[in-house]
Motif scaffolding. Structure first.
Motif, PDB file in Angstrom:
ATOM      1  N   GLU A 105       0.820  -1.217   0.000  1.00 18.47           N
ATOM      2  CA  GLU A 105       0.000   0.000   0.000  1.00 18.47           C
ATOM      3  C   GLU A 105       0.852   1.264   0.000  1.00 18.47           C
ATOM      4  O   GLU A 105       0.449   2.269  -0.572  1.00 18.47           O
ATOM      5  CB  GLU A 105      -0.904   0.011   1.234  1.00 18.47           C
ATOM      6  N   LEU A 106       2.011   1.196   0.673  1.00 15.38           N
ATOM      7  CA  LEU A 106       2.829   2.413   0.742  1.00 15.38           C
ATOM      8  C   LEU A 106       3.352   2.791  -0.632  1.00 15.38           C
ATOM      9  O   LEU A 106       3.397   3.962  -0.999  1.00 15.38           O
ATOM     10  CB  LEU A 106       4.000   2.198   1.691  1.00 15.38           C
ATOM     11  N   ALA A 166       0.456   4.169  -2.493  1.00 11.26           N
ATOM     12  CA  ALA A 166       0.149   5.531  -2.052  1.00 11.26           C
ATOM     13  C   ALA A 166       1.121   6.510  -2.698  1.00 11.26           C
ATOM     14  O   ALA A 166       0.720   7.599  -3.128  1.00 11.26           O
ATOM     15  CB  ALA A 166       0.242   5.617  -0.529  1.00 11.26           C
ATOM     16  N   VAL A 196       0.011   7.199  -6.244  1.00  8.61           N
ATOM     17  CA  VAL A 196      -1.143   8.088  -6.302  1.00  8.61           C
ATOM     18  C   VAL A 196      -0.744   9.503  -5.893  1.00  8.61           C
ATOM     19  O   VAL A 196      -1.270  10.479  -6.415  1.00  8.61           O
ATOM     20  CB  VAL A 196      -2.272   7.548  -5.392  1.00  8.61           C
ATOM     21  N   ASP A 197       0.201   9.618  -4.952  1.00  9.39           N
ATOM     22  CA  ASP A 197       0.643  10.944  -4.510  1.00  9.39           C
ATOM     23  C   ASP A 197       1.482  11.665  -5.563  1.00  9.39           C
ATOM     24  O   ASP A 197       1.961  12.761  -5.308  1.00  9.39           O
ATOM     25  CB  ASP A 197       1.452  10.827  -3.219  1.00  9.39           C
ATOM     26  N   LEU A 229      12.496   2.960   4.454  1.00  4.99           N
ATOM     27  CA  LEU A 229      11.909   1.851   5.198  1.00  4.99           C
ATOM     28  C   LEU A 229      12.841   0.648   5.249  1.00  4.99           C
ATOM     29  O   LEU A 229      12.695  -0.225   6.085  1.00  4.99           O
ATOM     30  CB  LEU A 229      10.566   1.443   4.580  1.00  4.99           C
ATOM     31  N   HIS A 268      12.529   5.134  13.941  1.00 11.03           N
ATOM     32  CA  HIS A 268      11.590   6.120  13.438  1.00 11.03           C
ATOM     33  C   HIS A 268      10.154   5.652  13.421  1.00 11.03           C
ATOM     34  O   HIS A 268       9.270   6.410  13.192  1.00 11.03           O
ATOM     35  CB  HIS A 268      12.002   6.703  12.093  1.00 11.03           C
ATOM     36  N   TYR A 269       9.926   4.423  13.672  1.00 15.50           N
ATOM     37  CA  TYR A 269       8.530   4.018  13.794  1.00 15.50           C
ATOM     38  C   TYR A 269       8.498   2.784  14.653  1.00 15.50           C
ATOM     39  O   TYR A 269       9.405   1.968  14.662  1.00 15.50           O
ATOM     40  CB  TYR A 269       7.890   3.756  12.435  1.00 15.50           C
ATOM     41  N   GLY A 270       7.385   2.671  15.368  1.00 13.11           N
ATOM     42  CA  GLY A 270       7.446   1.548  16.281  1.00 13.11           C
ATOM     43  C   GLY A 270       6.234   0.726  16.236  1.00 13.11           C
ATOM     44  O   GLY A 270       5.929  -0.098  16.944  1.00 13.11           O
ATOM     45  N   MET A 293      -6.220   9.192  -3.003  1.00 13.95           N
ATOM     46  CA  MET A 293      -6.826   7.990  -2.448  1.00 13.95           C
ATOM     47  C   MET A 293      -6.523   7.886  -0.954  1.00 13.95           C
ATOM     48  O   MET A 293      -5.420   8.184  -0.520  1.00 13.95           O
ATOM     49  CB  MET A 293      -6.261   6.770  -3.183  1.00 13.95           C
ATOM     50  N   PHE A 299      -6.263   5.034   1.757  1.00 13.35           N
ATOM     51  CA  PHE A 299      -6.176   3.577   1.808  1.00 13.35           C
ATOM     52  C   PHE A 299      -6.788   3.042   3.093  1.00 13.35           C
ATOM     53  O   PHE A 299      -6.886   3.748   4.096  1.00 13.35           O
ATOM     54  CB  PHE A 299      -4.712   3.135   1.727  1.00 13.35           C
ATOM     55  N   GLN A 300      -7.175   1.782   3.026  1.00 13.06           N
ATOM     56  CA  GLN A 300      -7.842   1.168   4.169  1.00 13.06           C
ATOM     57  C   GLN A 300      -6.971   1.236   5.434  1.00 13.06           C
ATOM     58  O   GLN A 300      -7.454   1.498   6.511  1.00 13.06           O
ATOM     59  CB  GLN A 300      -8.172  -0.284   3.832  1.00 13.06           C
ATOM     60  N   ASN A 301      -5.680   0.963   5.261  1.00 20.03           N
ATOM     61  CA  ASN A 301      -4.772   1.050   6.414  1.00 20.03           C
ATOM     62  C   ASN A 301      -4.030   2.380   6.431  1.00 20.03           C
ATOM     63  O   ASN A 301      -2.965   2.489   7.013  1.00 20.03           O
ATOM     64  CB  ASN A 301      -3.787  -0.105   6.395  1.00 20.03           C
ATOM     65  N   ALA A 315      -1.883   3.874   4.913  1.00 21.65           N
ATOM     66  CA  ALA A 315      -0.641   3.934   4.138  1.00 21.65           C
ATOM     67  C   ALA A 315       0.100   5.249   4.342  1.00 21.65           C
ATOM     68  O   ALA A 315       0.541   5.880   3.394  1.00 21.65           O
ATOM     69  CB  ALA A 315      -0.915   3.702   2.641  1.00 21.65           C
ATOM     70  N   LEU A 316       0.254   5.655   5.600  1.00 19.56           N
ATOM     71  CA  LEU A 316       1.071   6.836   5.884  1.00 19.56           C
ATOM     72  C   LEU A 316       2.538   6.421   5.846  1.00 19.56           C
ATOM     73  O   LEU A 316       2.884   5.307   6.220  1.00 19.56           O
ATOM     74  CB  LEU A 316       0.730   7.401   7.264  1.00 19.56           C
ATOM     75  N   TYR A 317       3.410   7.350   5.402  1.00 18.86           N
ATOM     76  CA  TYR A 317       4.843   7.035   5.376  1.00 18.86           C
ATOM     77  C   TYR A 317       5.364   7.063   6.806  1.00 18.86           C
ATOM     78  O   TYR A 317       5.392   8.122   7.438  1.00 18.86           O
ATOM     79  CB  TYR A 317       5.589   8.041   4.508  1.00 18.86           C
ATOM     80  N   PRO A 318       5.773   5.910   7.346  1.00 15.74           N
ATOM     81  CA  PRO A 318       6.069   5.854   8.782  1.00 15.74           C
ATOM     82  C   PRO A 318       7.289   6.674   9.184  1.00 15.74           C
ATOM     83  O   PRO A 318       7.426   7.037  10.337  1.00 15.74           O
ATOM     84  CB  PRO A 318       6.307   4.360   9.037  1.00 15.74           C
ATOM     85  N   HIS A 319       8.175   6.957   8.219  1.00 13.16           N
ATOM     86  CA  HIS A 319       9.410   7.652   8.579  1.00 13.16           C
ATOM     87  C   HIS A 319       9.278   9.160   8.433  1.00 13.16           C
ATOM     88  O   HIS A 319      10.201   9.888   8.726  1.00 13.16           O
ATOM     89  CB  HIS A 319      10.550   7.152   7.712  1.00 13.16           C
ATOM     90  N   VAL A 339       3.773  15.522   0.811  1.00 17.33           N
ATOM     91  CA  VAL A 339       4.303  14.695  -0.283  1.00 17.33           C
ATOM     92  C   VAL A 339       3.611  14.945  -1.627  1.00 17.33           C
ATOM     93  O   VAL A 339       4.268  15.220  -2.626  1.00 17.33           O
ATOM     94  CB  VAL A 339       4.276  13.192   0.092  1.00 17.33           C
ATOM     95  N   PRO A 340       2.268  14.893  -1.681  1.00 18.13           N
ATOM     96  CA  PRO A 340       1.625  15.079  -3.000  1.00 18.13           C
ATOM     97  C   PRO A 340       1.916  16.445  -3.599  1.00 18.13           C
ATOM     98  O   PRO A 340       2.008  16.580  -4.822  1.00 18.13           O
ATOM     99  CB  PRO A 340       0.130  14.939  -2.697  1.00 18.13           C
ATOM    100  N   LYS A 385       5.294  11.642  14.315  1.00 20.95           N
ATOM    101  CA  LYS A 385       5.347  10.564  13.330  1.00 20.95           C
ATOM    102  C   LYS A 385       4.058   9.736  13.456  1.00 20.95           C
ATOM    103  O   LYS A 385       3.449   9.717  14.525  1.00 20.95           O
ATOM    104  CB  LYS A 385       6.560   9.666  13.612  1.00 20.95           C
ATOM    105  N   ALA A 410       3.415   6.731  14.010  1.00 21.86           N
ATOM    106  CA  ALA A 410       3.344   5.759  15.110  1.00 21.86           C
ATOM    107  C   ALA A 410       2.902   6.420  16.408  1.00 21.86           C
ATOM    108  O   ALA A 410       2.449   5.744  17.324  1.00 21.86           O
ATOM    109  CB  ALA A 410       4.700   5.079  15.296  1.00 21.86           C
ATOM    110  N   ARG A 470      -3.817  14.306   3.525  1.00 19.91           N
ATOM    111  CA  ARG A 470      -2.863  14.065   2.448  1.00 19.91           C
ATOM    112  C   ARG A 470      -3.590  13.906   1.113  1.00 19.91           C
ATOM    113  O   ARG A 470      -3.094  14.311   0.065  1.00 19.91           O
ATOM    114  CB  ARG A 470      -2.040  12.807   2.753  1.00 19.91           C
TER     115      ARG A 470
END
Lengths: 272, 305, 375
Positions: free
Chosen positions: B197-198, B201, B204-205, B221, B303-305, C83, C85-87, C89-93, C102-103, C150, C152, C166
C-alpha cells in the motif's frame, strides 16, 4: 520495471554467478591435455574423458567416507544443539526461576563471541585430553549454540501461555511439555535453525583443519582440501570432478527444498 | 490440613517446582556454555598476556609484550592492512550487489524463484570446493578467464592469485560472489516487509519514476535492514579464512595474509599460542566494536514503532 | 446538467485475475461534487473497481476518463486522483507535516529541488507555499498541533485524518476512499462519517467511497452502486436503492433486519394470492412469485395473515418481533410500547404501497394496488 530489461539483466548476472559452477563441471568432463590447451569450449572433445576423471576420484578419494563423516558430524552437532538449546529456550521463555536474567544475559553475551575466539584454549584442552583426531573433537565444541537458545526463546515466547497451562493441567511435567508441546509448535524455528546449522558446519574449514591431521575423520571440506594439496597436483580435471561430487549433495538438497533453505537462512540471518 | 495452610502451600510448592524445572532444563545448556564457550573465551583473553607455547609449561605472564610485538611485527601490520582492504572491498560491493539483485528480482513477477536460487547457490556450496573451482577459473595459463582475455586481445593477463598486486582483489571478488546472494535474501525479506500500500500511495501521490519511489518509500523503510546487512557483512568479511587457506596461504609474500589466517598459522603451525591469542583478541575487539556501532545506530534511528 | 467532459467516467471496465473474472464490464459515472458509494460484500469487485480508477490495476478492457481525458493507460501519478487507503498507508518515517506535503512536493518541485539539504536552496518560494497549504488543510482537521509527530505516535482516528488531509491537500479531480472507517472503533466511525462528507463537499471532487457497511453508504452517499460478483446490480440514490430495488439481490442486501420474503402466487385474474387469500394487489405476471415486505411495513391488524409470536427482541427505541406465519418466519419492527407475549396468536397486515414483488428469477415485477380494497 519492464521484464524486457529486467529478465536479460538478471540472466546476465546469473550467468556470471554460475560461471564457476559451469566451468567446474565442464573441466571435470575434459581430458587433462585438453584443459592445458585452455580452449574456451564448454563441451569436451572426447566423450570418455569424464570416466577417467571421475574414476580417478573414485579410486583415490574416499568420497563415501568423507560424506559419511560430514553427515555424522553435522547430525551429531545438530542433535546436541537441539538437545541443549530447546529446553533452555523454553525455560527462558516460559518459566520463572531465580537466575533467569543471568542465564539470558550469558546468552546475549555469547552471541557476541565468534567461534574462532575460544578455539585456541579448546584446542589445548583437546590435545591434553588426547581427543584430537576424533568425531568428538569435531562435534563437542559446537554442541552449545547460544544462537539456538536465543532463537527458540524468541519463538517460545510467542506461544500462548494457555497452551502450556493446559498441558500442565493434563498432567505433563515440564520436560514432557518441552518435547511434546513446545517443540512440535516451534517447527518453523527448528527447521530454520537446522538448515542454518548444517550449512554452517558442512562448509566449515577452520575447526576441522585445527583438530584433524589425517583423513580418517575428514569432513567433505577437509577432504577436498586434502585431495587438492596432496594428490591432485596439476590434474585439474580430476580436482574439478572431486569438487563437483562434494558440492553436489548440499546443492541438490537446496534445489529440492529451495524455499525452506532461503527462508531458513533469511530468518536465522536476520536474527543472528 | 487446614484449608488456609493448603491454599498457602500450593502456590509456594508450585513456584519451587517451576524454579526447579527452570534450572533442570537450562542445566545442560548452562554447563556446556560454561565449559565450551565462557571458560575458553576467558582463557583465550588470559593467554593473550602470556608467552604460552604448546609444550612449554608453565607459561609466564608477560603483560602487553605480545601486543608490543604485534605492533612492531611487519607481518601482522601487513595482515591487518590486508584485512581492512579486503573488508573495504567486499562489504560495500556485496551489500550494493545484494540490494541491486533484490530490487531487480522483486521488480517483476517472472523468474523470481529461479533467480533467487541462482544467486543464493554460493551460500550452500562447499566453500573449499568452490575455491578450487575459482582457482581453475583464475588460473594464469589454463584458466578460462585469462583464455577469454587473450582472445579479447590482452597480451599478458595477470596471474590473479599469484601476483601480489592482484591477489587481494581476486580474493575480494570471490568474497563478493559468496556473500551477495546471502545479502540479497536478507534484503528481499526486508523488501517484502514494506507494505504494498505504501508504494501504491506513493504512486497516487504523484511519484512517477521508480527511482523517486525508491527514495521516498523503499530506501527509508529499508534502513534497519540495510544497517543490519552492513554489519553482518562487515563481520563476515573480517572472518575471511577459507579462501585464503585454500588458495593462497597468505601468499605471495604475505600479500594476502589476513587476521584469522595469521592467527591460525601463529597458533597452530608455529604453536605460539600466546601470540595467537593476542591476535584473536584484536579480532574480537573489532567484531565487538562493529556490533556496538550497530546497536548505537539502531537505537538512534527508531523512526517508527 | 453537467458537461459531458467533466467528472469521472468508467466504461465497460473488465478485470480478470488468474482466470477469474473480478469485474465483468462495469460502467460508472460520477459528477464533480458527487459522492458515490460502492457497496457490496467482500470479493464483489468494489475495491478492484476503485483500483482501476486509481490506475493501480490495469483493466483488461474498458475505458476510464477523468475530466474528459482518457486515462485508461495513464500512471496513477498522471490521473489527478487522490486515495485514502484502508490502512491509511502513511509514510512511517515522515512527520505528519511531511506526509501531507508529499503530493504537493511531488507535483510542484522537480527532482533537484526535492534533493535533501541542497534542494531547499533552489525552491524557497515553492516550499513556503507548500507549508502554507499544509497548514491550511491541517487546521480545520484538528491536526495543527500534531504536525511534527510521526504516524506511530498518533491514535487511529488521528492517522485517519492525516490520510484524509494528504488526499485532499492538492484538490484532486477524483477522490477515492477505500473502506476508510473499517479500522476505527464504533463510536469514532459514526462521528467520522460526517467529517468525511464535509471534506468531500469542500474539495468538490468526484468522490468514490468503497464500503461493505450499508449504514455508511446510506448515510453518506448521494448515490449508491450496489455490487455483487463483479457487476453493479443497481445504481441510485439511497432512497431508491432501499425503496425501489432492481431485484431480489439488492432488496435482500440492503436493509437490516433483512426484508421478509413470502412465497406467493398471481392468479389468472392477476390478483396476488398469499396463503390462498387474495391481496389488494395485482400484477401482470402470472404464477409463483415472491412478495417482499420490510420489517417496518408490518402492523398488527384485526384480520389478515395469521401469525404466532416466536420471540421478541427489545432494543430500547424499538423492538423486533419474530413471528411464525404458515411455515415462514417474519420479522416485524414495532414501537417499544407494543406488548405482545411469546406464543400469542395475532393477525398481520402490511402497507401495500411499500411491498415489493419479485419473479422466480429474482427480477422485480410491476405491481399495482386494487382500488377500494383493504387487507
Amino acid at each position: 520495471m519492464a521484464d524486457r530489461w529486467r529478465l536479460p539483466l538478471l540472466a546476465l548476472l546469473g550467468l556470471a554467478m554460475l560461471a564457476p559452477y559451469i566451468w567446474m563441471v565442464s573441466a571435470s568432463l575434459k581430458a587433462t591435455d585438453e584443459l592445458f590447451r585452455a580452449s574456451l569450449s564448454l563441451l569436451p572433445e572426447t566423450g570418455t574423458a569424464w570416466m577417467e576423471n571421475y574414476g580417478r576420484v573414485w579410486r583415490e578419494v574416499p568420497v563415501a567416507q568423507y560424506l559419511l563423516n560430514g553427515v555424522i558430524v553435522c547430525g551429531g552437532i545438530l542433535a546436541f544443539q537441539l538437545l541443549f538449546a530447546v529446553p533452555a529456550g523454553y525455560a527462558l521463555a516460559k518459566l520463572r526461576f531465580p537466575g533467569r536474567e543471568w542465564v539470558f544475559g550469558a546468552v546475549m553475551l555469547g552471541l557476541l563471541v565468534p567461534p574462532h575466539v575460544p578455539a585456541l584454549p579448546l584446542y589445548v584442552a583437546f590435545s591434553q585430553l588426547g581427543w584430537l583426531n576424533s568425531y568428538a573433537a569435531l562435534i563437542i565444541p559446537s554442541t552449545i549454540s547460544v544462537f539456538a537458545i536465543f532463537l527458540f526463546r524468541q519463538f517460545f515466547k510467542s506461544l500462548p501461555d494457555e497452551l502450556i497451562q493446559a498441558a500442565r493441567l493434563d498432567g505433563m511435567g515440564e520436560g514432557a511439555i518441552v518435547w511434546r508441546v513446545a517443540l512440535p509448535n516451534a517447527w518453523p524455528a527448528a527447521t530454520a535453525f537446522a538448515i542454518f546449522s548444517v550449512v554452517a558446519h558442512w562448509n566449515d574449514l577452520f575447526w576441522p583443519l585445527i583438530v584433524l591431521t589425517g583423513t580418517d575423520y575428514a569432513t567433505p571440506a577437509l577432504g577436498v582440501l586434502h585431495f587438492r594439496t596432496e594428490e591432485a597436483g596439476d590434474d585439474f580435471a580430476a580436482l574439478m570432478a572431486a569438487c563437483t561430487i562434494m558440492t553436489a549433495p548440499l546443492v541438490l538438497a537446496f534445489l529440492f527444498a529451495q524455499r525452506r533453505f532461503v527462508e531458513g537462512i533469511a530468518t536465522t540471518g536476520l536474527k543472528g | 490440613m487446614s484449608e488456609a495452610a493448603l491454599s498457602g502451600a500450593l502456590p509456594h510448592r508450585r513456584r519451587l517446582g517451576e524454579a526447579l524445572g527452570g534450572w533442570l532444563l537450562s542445566l545442560p545448556a548452562a554447563l556446556s556454555f560454561l565449559l565450551l564457550l565462557l571458560l575458553p573465551t576467558l582463557a583465550a583473553v588470559a593467554m593473550a598476556f602470556t608467552d604460552f607455547e604448546l609444550g612449554l609449561w608453565p607459561p609466564a605472564w608477560i603483560g602487553l609484550e605480545n601486543f608490543e610485538e604485534m605492533w612492531a611485527d611487519r607481518g601482522f601490520r601487513q595482515s591487518f592492512r590486508n584485512t581492512v582492504v579486503y573488508v573495504g572491498l567486499v562489504a560495500p560491493a556485496s551489500v550494493l550487489l545484494g540490494l541491486g539483485l533484490a530490487l531487480l528480482i522483486e521488480a517483476g513477477a517472472r523468474g523470481r524463484a529461479f533467480f533467487r536460487a541462482v544467486f543464493f547457490l554460493p551460500v550452500v556450496s562447499l566453500t573449499v570446493a568452490m575455491a578450487a573451482a575459482w582457482q581453475y577459473l583464475l588460473h594464469p595459463t589454463i584458466g578460462p578467464l585469462n583464455a577469454a582475455l587473450r582472445v579479447l586481445g590482452v597480451a599478458s593477463p595477470p596471474a590473479w592469485l599469484s601476483s601480489s598486486d592482484w591477489v587481494l582483489l581476486s580474493l575480494a571478488s570471490i568474497g563478493v560472489w559468496e556473500q551477495a546472494g546471502f545479502n540479497m535474501v536478507l534484503f528481499m525479506a526486508g523488501l517484502t516487509a514494506i507494505p504494498r500500500e505504501l508504494r501504491e500511495a506513493a504512486s497516487v501521490d504523484g511519484v512517477h519514476s521508480a527511482f523517486a519511489r525508491f527514495r521516498l518509500v523503499t530506501w527509508p523503510l529499508l534502513g534497519p535492514t540495510t544497517l543490519f546487512v552492513v554489519t553482518i557483512t562487515l563481520i563476515r568479511s573480517v572472518r575471511v579464512f577459507d579462501t585464503v587457506a585454500v588458495l593462497t596461504r597468505g601468499g605471495p609474500n604475505k600479500a594476502s595474509e589476513v587476521l584469522l589466517y595469521t592467527m591460525y598459522t601463529e597458533g597452530f603451525t608455529f604453536l605460539r599460542l600466546g601470540y595467537s591469542a593476542a591476535i584473536t583478541l584484536v579480532f574480537l575487539v573489532i567484531v565487538l566494536a562493529l556490533m556496538l556501532v550497530q546497536t548505537r545506530l539502531l537505537d538512534r534511528r527508531v523512526h517508527y514503532g | 446538467m453537467r458537461p459531458p467532459d467533466s467528472g469521472l467516467h468508467v466504461e465497460e471496465a473488465a478485470v480478470t485475475l488468474g482466470g477469474n473474472p473480478i469485474l465483468r464490464g462495469v460502467s460508472l459515472s460520477v459528477a464533480p461534487g458527487e459522492f458515490v458509494a460502492l457497496l457490496g460484500p467482500s470479493g464483489c469487485g468494489k475495491t478492484t473497481l476503485m483500483r482501476v480508477v486509481a490506475g493501480l490495476q490495469p483493466p483488461a478492457s474498458g475505458r476510464v476518463t477523468i475530466n474528459g481525458r482518457d486515462v485508461t493507460r495513464a500512471h496513477p501519478a498522471e490521473r489527478d486522483v487522490a486515495m485514502v487507503f484502508q490502512n491509511y498507508a502513511l509514510y512511517p518515517h515522515l512527520t505528519v507535516r511531511q506526509n501531507i506535503a508529499v503530493p504537493l512536493a511531488m507535483r510542484r518541485l522537480n527532482g533537484w529541488q526535492r534533493a535533501p539539504l541542497l534542494g531547499g536552496l533552489f525552491s524557497r518560494a515553492a516550499r513556503a507555499e507548500i507549508a502554507r497549504d499544509v497548514a491550511a488543510i491541517a487546521e480545520p482537521l484538528g491536526l495543527a498541533h500534531l504536525l511534527d509527530r510521526k504516524p506511530a505516535q498518533l491514535s487511529g482516528g488521528q492517522r485517519q485524518r492525516v490520510a484524509l488531509a494528504r488526499a485532499v491537500v492538492r484538490r484532486p479531480a477524483v477522490f477515492l476512499l477505500d473502506e476508510p472507517l473499517s479500522n476505527l472503533d464504533a463510536a469514532l466511525r459514526v462521528s467520522t462519517r460526517r467529517e468525511i462528507v464535509e471534506i468531500h463537499r469542500r474539495a468538490g471532487a468526484a468522490s468514490v467511497y468503497v464500503t461493505h457497511d450499508q449504514a455508511e453508504a446510506l448515510t453518506m452517499a448521494d448515490r449508491i452502486a450496489v455490487m455483487q460478483a463483479g457487476e453493479i446490480l443497481q445504481l441510485g440514490t439511497p432512497e431508491a436503492i432501499y425503496r425501489d430495488p432492481a431485484d431480489l439481490r439488492v432488496a435482500t442486501f440492503i436493509g437490516s433486519p433483512r426484508i421478509n420474503l413470502l412465497p406467493a402466487a398471481v392468479g389468472e385474474d392477476g390478483v396476488l394470492l398469499l396463503d390462498g387469500a387474495a391481496l389488494p394487489l395485482t400484477s401482470p405476471a402470472r404464477g409463483a412469485v415472491t412478495l417482499g415486505v420490510r420489517p417496518e411495513d408490518w402492523r398488527i391488524a384485526p384480520a389478515g395473515l395469521p401469525a404466532r409470536v416466536a420471540h421478541v427482541e427489545f432494543l430500547g427505541d424499538h423492538e423486533l418481533i419474530h413471528l411464525e406465519a404458515g411455515g415462514a418466519e417474519i420479522v416485524m419492527r414495532a414501537e417499544p410500547e407494543l406488548r405482545v407475549a411469546r406464543g400469542e396468536a395475532l393477525h398481520l397486515a402490511f402497507d401495500p404501497a411499500r411491498a415489493l414483488l419479485f419473479g422466480a428469477d429474482g427480477r422485480r415485477l410491476p405491481m399495482a394496488q386494487r382500488e377500494a380494497a383493504h387487507v
